[in-house]
Design a protein around this motif. Sequence first.
Motif, PDB file in Angstrom:
ATOM      1  N   GLN A 530       0.829  -1.205   0.000  1.00 13.57           N
ATOM      2  CA  GLN A 530       0.000   0.000   0.000  1.00 13.57           C
ATOM      3  C   GLN A 530       0.869   1.263   0.000  1.00 13.57           C
ATOM      4  O   GLN A 530       0.595   2.217  -0.741  1.00 13.57           O
ATOM      5  CB  GLN A 530      -0.907  -0.009   1.231  1.00 13.57           C
ATOM      6  CG  GLN A 530      -1.910   1.140   1.255  1.00 13.57           C
ATOM      7  CD  GLN A 530      -2.842   1.048   2.445  1.00 13.57           C
ATOM      8  OE1 GLN A 530      -2.714   0.126   3.253  1.00 13.57           O
ATOM      9  NE2 GLN A 530      -3.750   1.960   2.566  1.00 13.57           N
ATOM     10  N   ASP A 531       1.950   1.243   0.831  1.00 13.05           N
ATOM     11  CA  ASP A 531       2.873   2.390   0.812  1.00 13.05           C
ATOM     12  C   ASP A 531       3.531   2.542  -0.559  1.00 13.05           C
ATOM     13  O   ASP A 531       3.699   3.662  -1.062  1.00 13.05           O
ATOM     14  CB  ASP A 531       3.943   2.200   1.890  1.00 13.05           C
ATOM     15  CG  ASP A 531       3.358   2.221   3.289  1.00 13.05           C
ATOM     16  OD1 ASP A 531       2.223   2.725   3.432  1.00 13.05           O
ATOM     17  OD2 ASP A 531       4.009   1.731   4.225  1.00 13.05           O
ATOM     18  N   LYS A 532       3.873   1.394  -1.170  1.00 12.89           N
ATOM     19  CA  LYS A 532       4.502   1.440  -2.492  1.00 12.89           C
ATOM     20  C   LYS A 532       3.559   2.028  -3.524  1.00 12.89           C
ATOM     21  O   LYS A 532       3.948   2.860  -4.359  1.00 12.89           O
ATOM     22  CB  LYS A 532       4.931   0.028  -2.889  1.00 12.89           C
ATOM     23  CG  LYS A 532       5.615  -0.061  -4.242  1.00 12.89           C
ATOM     24  CD  LYS A 532       6.003  -1.502  -4.565  1.00 12.89           C
ATOM     25  CE  LYS A 532       6.628  -1.611  -5.958  1.00 12.89           C
ATOM     26  NZ  LYS A 532       6.974  -3.023  -6.270  1.00 12.89           N
ATOM     27  N   ARG A 533       2.273   1.579  -3.478  1.00 14.10           N
ATOM     28  CA  ARG A 533       1.295   2.119  -4.422  1.00 14.10           C
ATOM     29  C   ARG A 533       1.085   3.615  -4.210  1.00 14.10           C
ATOM     30  O   ARG A 533       0.994   4.388  -5.182  1.00 14.10           O
ATOM     31  CB  ARG A 533      -0.033   1.367  -4.276  1.00 14.10           C
ATOM     32  CG  ARG A 533      -0.016  -0.039  -4.862  1.00 14.10           C
ATOM     33  CD  ARG A 533      -1.422  -0.584  -4.994  1.00 14.10           C
ATOM     34  NE  ARG A 533      -2.088  -0.702  -3.720  1.00 14.10           N
ATOM     35  CZ  ARG A 533      -2.043  -1.798  -2.963  1.00 14.10           C
ATOM     36  NH1 ARG A 533      -1.365  -2.861  -3.371  1.00 14.10           N
ATOM     37  NH2 ARG A 533      -2.673  -1.849  -1.816  1.00 14.10           N
ATOM     38  N   SER A 534       1.007   4.015  -2.940  1.00 11.37           N
ATOM     39  CA  SER A 534       0.803   5.447  -2.683  1.00 11.37           C
ATOM     40  C   SER A 534       2.007   6.271  -3.150  1.00 11.37           C
ATOM     41  O   SER A 534       1.849   7.336  -3.752  1.00 11.37           O
ATOM     42  CB  SER A 534       0.556   5.670  -1.189  1.00 11.37           C
ATOM     43  OG  SER A 534       1.675   5.246  -0.438  1.00 11.37           O
ATOM     44  N   LEU A 535       3.224   5.747  -2.881  1.00 13.43           N
ATOM     45  CA  LEU A 535       4.414   6.470  -3.331  1.00 13.43           C
ATOM     46  C   LEU A 535       4.517   6.499  -4.853  1.00 13.43           C
ATOM     47  O   LEU A 535       4.912   7.516  -5.445  1.00 13.43           O
ATOM     48  CB  LEU A 535       5.667   5.819  -2.740  1.00 13.43           C
ATOM     49  CG  LEU A 535       5.849   5.963  -1.215  1.00 13.43           C
ATOM     50  CD1 LEU A 535       7.050   5.169  -0.746  1.00 13.43           C
ATOM     51  CD2 LEU A 535       5.991   7.430  -0.820  1.00 13.43           C
ATOM     52  N   ARG A 536       4.138   5.371  -5.479  1.00 14.78           N
ATOM     53  CA  ARG A 536       4.165   5.352  -6.946  1.00 14.78           C
ATOM     54  C   ARG A 536       3.155   6.331  -7.517  1.00 14.78           C
ATOM     55  O   ARG A 536       3.428   7.035  -8.494  1.00 14.78           O
ATOM     56  CB  ARG A 536       3.870   3.936  -7.433  1.00 14.78           C
ATOM     57  CG  ARG A 536       3.945   3.774  -8.952  1.00 14.78           C
ATOM     58  CD  ARG A 536       3.748   2.332  -9.350  1.00 14.78           C
ATOM     59  NE  ARG A 536       4.801   1.492  -8.804  1.00 14.78           N
ATOM     60  CZ  ARG A 536       4.801   0.170  -8.898  1.00 14.78           C
ATOM     61  NH1 ARG A 536       3.796  -0.452  -9.506  1.00 14.78           N
ATOM     62  NH2 ARG A 536       5.785  -0.547  -8.395  1.00 14.78           N
ATOM     63  N   GLN A 537       1.973   6.365  -6.897  1.00 11.39           N
ATOM     64  CA  GLN A 537       0.967   7.309  -7.368  1.00 11.39           C
ATOM     65  C   GLN A 537       1.437   8.752  -7.169  1.00 11.39           C
ATOM     66  O   GLN A 537       1.242   9.618  -8.036  1.00 11.39           O
ATOM     67  CB  GLN A 537      -0.342   7.070  -6.617  1.00 11.39           C
ATOM     68  CG  GLN A 537      -1.497   7.939  -7.097  1.00 11.39           C
ATOM     69  CD  GLN A 537      -2.777   7.610  -6.365  1.00 11.39           C
ATOM     70  OE1 GLN A 537      -2.777   6.764  -5.475  1.00 11.39           O
ATOM     71  NE2 GLN A 537      -3.847   8.250  -6.725  1.00 11.39           N
ATOM     72  N   GLU A 538       2.082   9.012  -6.025  1.00 12.79           N
ATOM     73  CA  GLU A 538       2.612  10.362  -5.783  1.00 12.79           C
ATOM     74  C   GLU A 538       3.699  10.701  -6.791  1.00 12.79           C
ATOM     75  O   GLU A 538       3.770  11.833  -7.290  1.00 12.79           O
ATOM     76  CB  GLU A 538       3.162  10.436  -4.365  1.00 12.79           C
ATOM     77  CG  GLU A 538       3.640  11.822  -3.967  1.00 12.79           C
ATOM     78  CD  GLU A 538       4.151  11.859  -2.539  1.00 12.79           C
ATOM     79  OE1 GLU A 538       4.609  12.924  -2.110  1.00 12.79           O
ATOM     80  OE2 GLU A 538       4.074  10.815  -1.866  1.00 12.79           O
ATOM     81  N   THR A 541       2.088  11.474 -10.024  1.00  5.97           N
ATOM     82  CA  THR A 541       1.487  12.814  -9.952  1.00  5.97           C
ATOM     83  C   THR A 541       2.554  13.904 -10.103  1.00  5.97           C
ATOM     84  O   THR A 541       2.355  14.890 -10.835  1.00  5.97           O
ATOM     85  CB  THR A 541       0.762  12.977  -8.614  1.00  5.97           C
ATOM     86  OG1 THR A 541      -0.198  11.924  -8.472  1.00  5.97           O
ATOM     87  CG2 THR A 541       0.050  14.318  -8.557  1.00  5.97           C
TER      88      THR A 541
END
Length: 784
Positions: A530-538, A541
Amino acid sequence: MFYILFPLFEDVAKPLIEDLIHCKNGLLFTYGVTGSGKTFTMTGSPGEGGLLPRSLDILFNTIGPFQAKRFVFKPDEKNGMEIQGQVDALLERQKRDSQQSVPKTPSSRQKADPEFADMISSEEARKFENVDEDCCYSVFVSYIEIYNNYIYDLLEDAQFDPIRPKWLGGGTPVRNNEFIAPQSKILREDQNHNMYVAGCTEVEVKSTEEAFEVFWKGQKKRRIANTELNRESSRSHSVFTVKLAQAPLDADGDHILQDKNQVNVSQLCLVDLAGSERTSRTRAEGSRLREAGNINQSLMTLRTCMEVLRENQICGTNKMVPYRDSKVTHLFKNYFDGEGKVRMIVCVNPKADDYDETMLVLRFAEVTQEVEVARPIDRPICGLAAGRRHRNRAFKDELSSRLDERGDPNNAGKSPSNLYCFLPSLPNFELVDPADDQSLPRLIEILERRHRFTLICFFLTANTLKSMFQQFDGQINAKETFLHAQRCKLSEKEKVILSQKTELERLEKKSKTLEYKVDILQKTTDMYEQDKRSLRQELETRDQRLQRELTDRKRMEQRMQGMVTDTKFKWEKECERRVNAKQLEMQNKLWVKDEKLKQLKAIVTESSGVGVFPTERPEKPERPSRERDHNVGQMRSASPSPLHTGLPVHPMHRRSHSAGGEKWVDHKPSSNLDLDTVMQPILPNAIKVSTPNEKALSKCQKYVLRHQELASDGEIETKLIKGNVFKTRGGGQAVQFTDIETLKHECPTASRFPSFICFCFSRKRGSGSGDGAAHMEDIENRVS
């Protein structure tokens, strides 16, 4: 951080279990800041069980021999219990066993779960001795959570919706990794004015292992999240309810009384409150921030209720306690009003960063110690004569021992006198009537049998009896030898089985430990994913933002380059215009000086008596005669004026281009001045207006605007802005400008002739013309 669970259980939880068995309610909850060990205190860890597994263990150790069969007690969906008959309970069990899709819970006769066995203390099984043996017991458990002030059932199996699959947290997994969010439950009040959760799942359990397995099933659905202060922070308040139903037996002690009024239901609520937290420390955002706000709000409501109860107790007031402001206080309203005992465990974290919040928790605990409420009188358990179960068991044991002692063949061959033990026993009755036709024939028959058996024994010789008894003893010895051999083999098999069971238990324990570790690793992996997905999404962006900024920068560079080019072109034109104007001005000054020299020469010649008529004149400098600006750009052309000799002539003046056959709209603003110059633009077919209007435009094909402004040399300059009139699609009129003519009023410098005033009107045209030169030549001739 140190935990002392065993003394804590003995002093806090164990009295509540004893009250539960004696039909009294109890509430036990943990309170503290986030990360202070509340969940660990309640559940424990492998090797050291918490309050929940210890409470379940001592409860089932106490009521284990006196539990009723499954489905004898059944919840009535109104916070009460019903009693079913033996036939209905049997049909219910058969129906449950026939449903293959419903997973069966482990039976109480199965082996204990190795993981759960680690969570129970290694000491001997503890239990209470003063349990009522004339009652049957049954345990029901339920598990709910209060998340964002909504109640969710953690034991509910949500149905799959193929049309709108969705996941809102706390749901049940279905096919293709899709989830269905559970439905929130509502609070209701039963007939005894006790609050309960309507529609909550209640599971009947028969052992500690089964109850803990149900708890673990709901624990996997509980909402937890990663925060700055706790890796697995509870985001909801969980309530595990243990409900004990008991009913008295009948007079024989074999069946339960089929009377609903005789059923006593008591419950113990084990509550794991979510920890209070400050958003400035956890840096929560989005849903985490909303969860933290709801958690702090519910805990604040709990503090407010305690303070109001304390104020009513000390001051004698009767203020309304705000139980309904939160689902936590509303659910446990009856406990705070005195319906059962309430125990609170305060968990403290020794970290220095939690000092301020820990002091608030301890102050709240101090306030709760001073709250006292009046409790109602306990209801006695409605039962019949005590000790029926014990008396029936003692009678059965005594009867079995007598039958074994009477039918033991080992006592038959030791003495011939023992043969009389096989005589038919005499009935135990008393004859009061000599005409009794039932008892007397029976007694006569028994006496005759005893007489025949006595005669047989009397006529048998001692040798015959001895041989018979020896043969019988030999058979008995052979059977005993065979039985001893079989027992030895059985003991060996039991040793092998015991060793295999020990190995199996060890492997199961290891497997459970590995599964527990795998589960923890899976949770950690999910968090990292989940942290990886959030960081990838950030990162994506930020890449999009950077790309957008680069695109805007390129666009801005192109725009600035265009502006620089336009500005450069504009200034080049302006410099060219200024150079031309300066050059023209200098040429005009040079021409004026030449004229003065010529006049001076003529004066000198006249004074000397020589008359010379100037037939030639110096070459006049070239001057641009017309400036024309078009809508596609500005074009300025200069044409030289031809030289003329001889007498001046007056050629025909060519009128402006507006002298055609078209009809014009002559727009002359009221602010323009009349210059009274020699040459004026003449528009024969023109409609003169001061402001343009649609009526005038509709009647004409051409349009001219007279615009006056002050030139750089201080003279008034008139511009004729021309255009074509055409109709638009909307029915209106539009003007497209095509040409600009400039008319300039020039005043030459003062000459030496005071009585002569010279006016020069220069008209700039699009093509070269000699009108201006001829006019100036005429003026020169007249001056000379």
